[in-house]
Design an enzyme around this catalytic site. Structure first.
Site, PDB file in Angstrom:
ATOM      1  N   SER A 136      42.225  40.786  27.957  1.00  6.04           N
ATOM      2  CA  SER A 136      42.421  41.853  28.951  1.00  6.04           C
ATOM      3  C   SER A 136      43.552  42.761  28.487  1.00  6.04           C
ATOM      4  CB  SER A 136      42.812  41.217  30.291  1.00  6.04           C
ATOM      5  OG  SER A 136      43.304  42.188  31.186  1.00  6.04           O
ATOM      6  N   TYR A 149      48.303  35.572  35.273  1.00  3.36           N
ATOM      7  CA  TYR A 149      47.042  36.097  34.723  1.00  3.36           C
ATOM      8  C   TYR A 149      47.317  36.778  33.383  1.00  3.36           C
ATOM      9  CZ  TYR A 149      42.809  38.748  33.962  1.00  3.36           C
ATOM     10  OH  TYR A 149      41.669  39.272  33.366  1.00  3.36           O
TER      11      TYR A 149
HETATM   12  P1  NDP Z   1      33.339  38.037  37.562  1.00  2.00           P
HETATM   13  O1  NDP Z   1      34.144  37.409  38.653  1.00  2.00           O
HETATM   14  O2  NDP Z   1      32.234  38.956  37.934  1.00  2.00           O
HETATM   15  O3  NDP Z   1      32.749  36.902  36.592  1.00  2.00           O
HETATM   16  C1  NDP Z   1      33.483  35.751  36.265  1.00  2.00           C
HETATM   17  C2  NDP Z   1      32.558  34.728  35.679  1.00  2.00           C
HETATM   18  O4  NDP Z   1      33.331  33.599  35.279  1.00  2.00           O
HETATM   19  C3  NDP Z   1      31.514  34.242  36.665  1.00  2.00           C
HETATM   20  O5  NDP Z   1      30.269  34.137  36.023  1.00  2.00           O
HETATM   21  C4  NDP Z   1      32.015  32.864  37.066  1.00  2.00           C
HETATM   22  O6  NDP Z   1      30.918  31.983  37.313  1.00  2.00           O
HETATM   23  C5  NDP Z   1      32.742  32.425  35.787  1.00  2.00           C
HETATM   24  N1  NDP Z   1      33.733  31.408  36.076  1.00  2.00           N
HETATM   25  C6  NDP Z   1      34.939  31.543  36.684  1.00  2.00           C
HETATM   26  N2  NDP Z   1      35.534  30.351  36.804  1.00  2.00           N
HETATM   27  C7  NDP Z   1      34.685  29.429  36.263  1.00  2.00           C
HETATM   28  C8  NDP Z   1      34.726  28.025  36.119  1.00  2.00           C
HETATM   29  N3  NDP Z   1      35.769  27.286  36.531  1.00  2.00           N
HETATM   30  N4  NDP Z   1      33.671  27.399  35.525  1.00  2.00           N
HETATM   31  C9  NDP Z   1      32.611  28.118  35.112  1.00  2.00           C
HETATM   32  N5  NDP Z   1      32.521  29.461  35.208  1.00  2.00           N
HETATM   33  C10 NDP Z   1      33.540  30.106  35.802  1.00  2.00           C
HETATM   34  O7  NDP Z   1      34.407  38.782  36.652  1.00  2.00           O
HETATM   35  P2  NDP Z   1      34.305  39.537  35.226  1.00  2.00           P
HETATM   36  O8  NDP Z   1      32.923  39.607  34.730  1.00  2.00           O
HETATM   37  O9  NDP Z   1      35.065  40.786  35.373  1.00  2.00           O
HETATM   38  O10 NDP Z   1      35.180  38.529  34.362  1.00  2.00           O
HETATM   39  C11 NDP Z   1      34.797  38.011  33.112  1.00  2.00           C
HETATM   40  C12 NDP Z   1      36.013  37.941  32.222  1.00  2.00           C
HETATM   41  O11 NDP Z   1      36.499  39.259  32.001  1.00  2.00           O
HETATM   42  C13 NDP Z   1      37.185  37.142  32.794  1.00  2.00           C
HETATM   43  O12 NDP Z   1      37.728  36.331  31.757  1.00  2.00           O
HETATM   44  C14 NDP Z   1      38.192  38.222  33.200  1.00  2.00           C
HETATM   45  O13 NDP Z   1      39.516  37.763  33.162  1.00  2.00           O
HETATM   46  C15 NDP Z   1      37.908  39.263  32.147  1.00  2.00           C
HETATM   47  N6  NDP Z   1      38.337  40.626  32.449  1.00  2.00           N
HETATM   48  C16 NDP Z   1      37.892  41.276  33.578  1.00  2.00           C
HETATM   49  C17 NDP Z   1      38.313  42.559  33.845  1.00  2.00           C
HETATM   50  C18 NDP Z   1      37.894  43.304  35.062  1.00  2.00           C
HETATM   51  O14 NDP Z   1      38.547  44.306  35.417  1.00  2.00           O
HETATM   52  N7  NDP Z   1      36.808  42.916  35.743  1.00  2.00           N
HETATM   53  C19 NDP Z   1      39.191  43.271  32.915  1.00  2.00           C
HETATM   54  C20 NDP Z   1      39.577  42.511  31.747  1.00  2.00           C
HETATM   55  C21 NDP Z   1      39.153  41.244  31.533  1.00  2.00           C
HETATM   56  P3  NDP Z   1      30.776  30.995  38.556  1.00  2.00           P
HETATM   57  O15 NDP Z   1      31.601  31.533  39.676  1.00  2.00           O
HETATM   58  O16 NDP Z   1      29.303  30.979  38.843  1.00  2.00           O
HETATM   59  O17 NDP Z   1      31.249  29.689  38.039  1.00  2.00           O
HETATM   60  C1  8X3 Z   2      42.159  42.728  34.446  1.00  2.00           C
HETATM   61  C2  8X3 Z   2      42.294  44.112  33.973  1.00  2.00           C
HETATM   62  O1  8X3 Z   2      43.103  46.448  34.630  1.00  2.00           O
HETATM   63  O2  8X3 Z   2      42.689  44.817  36.433  1.00  2.00           O
HETATM   64  O3  8X3 Z   2      41.904  41.898  33.355  1.00  2.00           O
HETATM   65  O4  8X3 Z   2      44.579  44.535  34.967  1.00  2.00           O
HETATM   66  S1  8X3 Z   2      43.200  45.053  35.054  1.00  2.00           S
END
Ligand code: NDP
Ligand code: 8X3
Length: 249
Positions: A136, A149
């Site tokens: 991120s 985070y």
């Molecule tokens: P979502 O919440 O839409 O997706 C998160 C995914 O992670 C879900 O499929 C969830 O599946 C899975 N997950 C979370 N915890 C667990 C667990 N304990 N076991 C198995 N699966 C898990 O968020 P994003 O798609 O945005 O997030 C994906 C990645 O991108 C993350 O690592 C996040 O930190 C990163 N990210 C996101 C940003 C944003 O602004 N959205 C920016 C930068 C990075 P389920 O709940 O079914 O288990």
């Molecule tokens: C999270 C990205 O822009 O919300 O991974 O901090 S931001």
């Protein structure tokens, strides 16, 4: 030959969009997550011959190992690990934060990612495969409420760079993807409040899961001698502000 990608967290957001993008590009995908009904829906949409589902909590190593040890023909040889499952919890500054939420972020974003990577490394080395870790912008830039985070994502970015060093000469590629704001379920999970999540993505054009999925597919399909080490991307509407100074009086 058909390649296989294992994508953690494929039940929503980046992971779900990536499962669609990689299957459309002819890959076999192992889609993981805890929400079985979401995985089942994705499999009926994309086809069981192209998408295998593995339902487990990434923090539950025995459940994970049971699912991965039972991969069917056509999905056993993993070429690409996309460590995407992750979350942020809480928006408060450190002094008001909940330690249980901090622990859960570390367990999911750091410990589970390290453990799965460790499990798959021998197979990835044998196949000259690749690892893409979803970090991120929070890995690099501090903001109020980012505390653990951001720390967990800094770990993911630095772990990726160190993997590159250790895997030198093996042919395994490692990439850290470092996005800013993407409209997914991320803020709903983080805040626990649908209104706060809507507000987070309102009034500008955030990145989408499809934007990141296209980036991951591009990284994964570059010629085998090309390694993207790290890639930071943001919506045009998001940028960084400077230092803050707490003045007396
Ligand atoms: P979502 O919440 O839409 O997706 C998160 C995914 O992670 C879900 O499929 C969830 O599946 C899975 N997950 C979370 N915890 C667990 C667990 N304990 N076991 C198995 N699966 C898990 O968020 P994003 O798609 O945005 O997030 C994906 C990645 O991108 C993350 O690592 C996040 O930190 C990163 N990210 C996101 C940003 C944003 O602004 N959205 C920016 C930068 C990075 P389920 O709940 O079914 O288990
Ligand atoms: C999270 C990205 O822009 O919300 O991974 O901090 S931001």
């Amino acid at each position: 030959m058909t390649k296989t990608a294992l994508i953690t967290g494929a039940t929503s957001g980046i992971g779900e969009a990536s499962a669609r993008a990689f299957v459309s590009a002819g890959w076999h995908v192992i889609a993981t997550g805890r929400r079985a009904e979401r995985l089942a829906a994705l499999q009926s949409e994309l086809g069981a011959d192209k998408l295998h589902t593995a339902c487990f909590d990434v923090c539950d190593e025995p459940a994970r190992d049971k699912a991965l040890d039972a991969l069917p023909d056509g999905f056993r040889d993993i070429d690409l690990l996309i460590n995407n499952a992750g979350l942020a919890l809480g928006t408060k500054p450190a002094q008001q934060a909940d330690l249980a939420q901090w622990r859960r972020m570390i367990d999911t974003n750091v410990t589970a990612l390290v453990s799965l990577t460790h499990k798959l490394l021998p197979a990835l080395i044998a196949r000259k495969g690749a690892i893409i870790n979803i970090s991120s912008v929070a890995a690099t830039y501090a903001y109020t409420g980012g505390n653990v985070y951001g720390g967990s994502k800094a770990f993911v970015s630095q772990f990726s760079r160190n993997l590159r060093s250790d895997l030198h000469g093996t042919g395994v590629r490692v990439t850290s993807i470092e996005p800013g704001m993407i409209a997914t379920e991320f803020w709903l999970v983080r805040s626990g409040d649908p209104a706060a999540s809507d507000a987070q993505y309102r009034g500008y054009k955030p990145l989408t899961g499809d934007d990141i999925a296209a980036t991951l597919l591009w990284v994964a399909t570059l010629p085998e001698h090309v390694n993207i080490n790290r890639l930071e991307l943001m919506p045009v509407a998001q940028s960084l502000a400077g230092m803050q100074i707490a003045r007396e009086g």
